[in-house]
Design an enzyme around this catalytic site. Structure first.
Site, PDB file in Angstrom:
ATOM      1  N   GLU A 171       0.810  -1.233   0.000  1.00 36.18           N
ATOM      2  CA  GLU A 171       0.000   0.000   0.000  1.00 36.18           C
ATOM      3  C   GLU A 171       0.839   1.277   0.000  1.00 36.18           C
ATOM      4  OE1 GLU A 171      -2.816  -0.169   3.201  1.00 36.18           O
ATOM      5  OE2 GLU A 171      -3.963  -1.766   2.256  1.00 36.18           O
ATOM      6  N   GLU A 358      -5.488  -8.817   1.096  1.00 39.43           N
ATOM      7  CA  GLU A 358      -6.165  -8.468   2.356  1.00 39.43           C
ATOM      8  C   GLU A 358      -7.641  -8.199   2.109  1.00 39.43           C
ATOM      9  OE1 GLU A 358      -4.596  -5.226   4.748  1.00 39.43           O
ATOM     10  OE2 GLU A 358      -2.536  -5.823   4.299  1.00 39.43           O
TER      11      GLU A 358
HETATM   12  C1  GBH Z   1      -4.544  -2.237   5.521  1.00 36.87           C
HETATM   13  O1  GBH Z   1      -4.723  -0.886   5.224  1.00 36.87           O
HETATM   14  C2  GBH Z   1      -3.153  -2.491   6.037  1.00 36.87           C
HETATM   15  O2  GBH Z   1      -2.338  -3.076   5.045  1.00 36.87           O
HETATM   16  C3  GBH Z   1      -3.099  -3.319   7.288  1.00 36.87           C
HETATM   17  O3  GBH Z   1      -1.835  -3.233   7.839  1.00 36.87           O
HETATM   18  C4  GBH Z   1      -4.205  -2.859   8.217  1.00 36.87           C
HETATM   19  O4  GBH Z   1      -4.131  -3.442   9.481  1.00 36.87           O
HETATM   20  C5  GBH Z   1      -5.518  -3.207   7.555  1.00 36.87           C
HETATM   21  O5  GBH Z   1      -5.603  -2.639   6.295  1.00 36.87           O
HETATM   22  C6  GBH Z   1      -6.747  -2.785   8.355  1.00 36.87           C
HETATM   23  O6  GBH Z   1      -6.810  -1.386   8.461  1.00 36.87           O
HETATM   24  O7  GBH Z   1      -7.788   7.735   5.344  1.00 36.87           O
HETATM   25  O8  GBH Z   1     -10.059   7.641   6.164  1.00 36.87           O
HETATM   26  O9  GBH Z   1      -9.192   5.814   4.891  1.00 36.87           O
HETATM   27  C7  GBH Z   1      -6.031  -0.551   4.793  1.00 36.87           C
HETATM   28  C8  GBH Z   1      -6.115   0.833   4.198  1.00 36.87           C
HETATM   29  C9  GBH Z   1      -5.810   3.129   4.607  1.00 36.87           C
HETATM   30  C10 GBH Z   1      -7.392   1.980   5.904  1.00 36.87           C
HETATM   31  C11 GBH Z   1      -5.785   4.213   5.663  1.00 36.87           C
HETATM   32  C12 GBH Z   1      -7.399   3.076   6.929  1.00 36.87           C
HETATM   33  C13 GBH Z   1      -7.013   5.428   7.250  1.00 36.87           C
HETATM   34  C14 GBH Z   1      -8.302   6.159   7.376  1.00 36.87           C
HETATM   35  N1  GBH Z   1      -6.116   1.867   5.236  1.00 36.87           N
HETATM   36  N2  GBH Z   1      -7.071   4.332   6.293  1.00 36.87           N
HETATM   37  S1  GBH Z   1      -8.847   6.902   5.829  1.00 36.87           S
END
Ligand code: GBH
Length: 452
Positions: A171, A358
């Site tokens: 990511e 994922e």
């Molecule tokens: C994944 O990210 C990760 O690879 C993993 O490590 C994590 O534990 C898992 O998902 C569950 O979260 O900017 O409002 O979207 C997922 C993508 C991007 C989701 C950042 C959360 C932050 C809030 N992530 N996002 S927002």
């Protein structure tokens, strides 16, 4: 009349697995010579991570991995996506290799194989060595990508005889824009757009180095790809006009990462819009970034609804406040993203082999495991997404595997330990693992190769 439901079977050889990442589960943050990562530092800054949680102990997987693999095997898992912690191998990101760090993953991989688990290894899941941040400004500087090249060479040379499935980066947007632009994630900086664009470019260079390392040192049968969290566009209705609008929106939203990798260029519209803020790069860079991969990993959690507006222009619909989410509020319940995301990368970029690296659901399950956890909500979230994945495969989208996030509850980055994504409960006080209803159910799915 007797009704016999037809089981939703997956193709023969479909890869079912479970996923985690080193910084989220290992703990032992300063054990056996491991260097600090930017997340170790970030978590110590007040107010950055919920409840002041840090990664020091996490699930203590560093010491409990044998038990964890035994549990995975007992659930019938055959594939496991993990990551290697760069600061265990090179405590300062470069220079002298840490023998004890290398040895740890030797033991880990041996144990995995002994439990019948095929490793899928992510080289980088956000835990950048702090020294690279201090000395070079982290992803702001291409010397970080150069250091990654040596790290990638080292781990592929060391583990390549037993690890055949490699994922370069997890990511890109999360450790570039969110780390250096919005500051939500480590290193927590809010810098100008030109710098953010450069961090993307340097991350892409690192991907190219990871790819090269596997080609050079991976040995027989080695395969490599990258994992991206695409922004999914779901056509509001499955009509030609909305589908076309959703596709146009998809290209705009995902051009930063997918276009350099799959087309060997930055989209001209993107470069025009970025203007003086565009990344600085050479033609050689793009050649290096766009060498062919073997598969694309997608992390799919949610998507936007898009409809054809005036003149067919894509219109992204805002979510009403009551739209269902998990307890991770960004996670809108949109199973159709699991159909349209893979379909669009296949159609737009001609990707021939896709793995869902994922998908899973974050909820506030109780911290202790005294009573059984009947997580019907998590179970149903996954089941609904799997139905859409099945539909995609039925329609010819080349998805070859699915990894559920996550094997067990773990450090959920800036959200700390409250939000739980595991199908196995982790009691962080006692380190007791307890499979939830969702784990039992997923175990049946894996063994039936079908949605049960
Ligand atoms: C994944 O990210 C990760 O690879 C993993 O490590 C994590 O534990 C898992 O998902 C569950 O979260 O900017 O409002 O979207 C997922 C993508 C991007 C989701 C950042 C959360 C932050 C809030 N992530 N996002 S927002």
């Amino acid at each position: 009349m007797a009704i016999h439901p037809r089981p939703l079977k997956f193709p023969r050889n479909f890869v079912w697995g479970l996923a985690t990442a080193a910084p989220q589960i290992e703990g032992a943050a300063f054990t056996d010579g491991k260097g600090s990562s930017i997340w170790d530092t970030f978590a110590r800054q007040p107010g950055k991570v919920k409840n002041g949680d840090n990664l020091d102990v996490a699930c203590d997987h560093y010491h409990l991995f044998k038990k964890d693999f035994a549990l995975m095997a007992a659930l019938g898992a055959k594939n496991y996506r993990l990551s290697i912690a760069w600061p265990r191998i090179f405590p300062t990101g470069r220079g002298a290799v840490n023998r004890k760090g290398l040895d740890f993953y030797q033991r880990l991989i041996d144990s995995m194989l002994a439990h019948g688990l095929t490793p899928w290894v992510t080289m980088f899941h956000w835990d950048l060595p702090q020294a690279l941040e201090d000395d070079f400004g982290g992803w702001r500087d291409r010397r970080t990508a150069d250091a990654f090249a040596t790290y990638a060479d080292t781990i592929v040379i060391t583990y390549g005889d037993r690890v055949k499935n490699w994922i370069t980066l997890n990511e890109i947007v999360c450790f570039t824009r969110m780390g250096y632009g919005t500051g939500l994630k480590a290193p927590g900086l809010k810098l100008p757009e030109q710098i953010v664009n450069q961090t993307y470019h340097n991350a892409l260079l690192a991907h190219g180095h990871g790819l090269r390392a596997v080609r050079e040192h991976g040995g027989k049968g080695a395969r490599v790809g990258i994992t991206d969290n695409i922004e999914n566009s779901i056509p509001l209705t499955e009509t030609p006009a909305d589908i076309a609008a959703a596709k146009a929106q998809f290209v705009t939203a995902n051009t930063r990462v997918l276009e350099p990798i799959f087309k060997g260029r930055y989209n001209p519209a993107y470069l025009r819009a970025a203007g003086a803020d565009a990344p600085k790069f050479s033609a050689g860079d793009l050649e290096h970034i766009s060498r062919p991969t073997d598969f694309l990993g997608l992390n799919v959690y949610w998507g936007d609804f898009v409809k054809a507006g005036k003149n067919g222009h894509p219109e992204v619909l805002p979510f009403p406040p009551s739209f269902p989410t998990t307890d991770a509020v960004w996670q809108r319940h949109t199973p159709q993203s699991m159909y349209w995301g893979p379909r669009m990368v296949a159609e737009i970029y001609g990707v021939k082999s896709i793995y869902i690296t994922e998908n899973g659901a974050g909820y506030l399950d109780p911290p202790h495991s005294k009573t059984p956890i009947h997580d019907l909500h998590r179970r149903d979230y996954v089941r609904n997404y799997l139905r859409e994945l099945h539909r995609a495969i039925r329609d010819g989208v080349p998805v070859k595997g699915y990894f559920l996030w996550s094997f067990m509850d773990n450090f959920e980055w800036e959200d700390g330990y409250d939000i739980r994504f595991g199908v196995v409960h982790c009691d962080f006080k006692t380190q007791r693992r307890t499979p939830k209803l969702s784990a039992r159910w997923y175990s049946e799915v894996m063994s039936a190769n079908a949605i049960v």
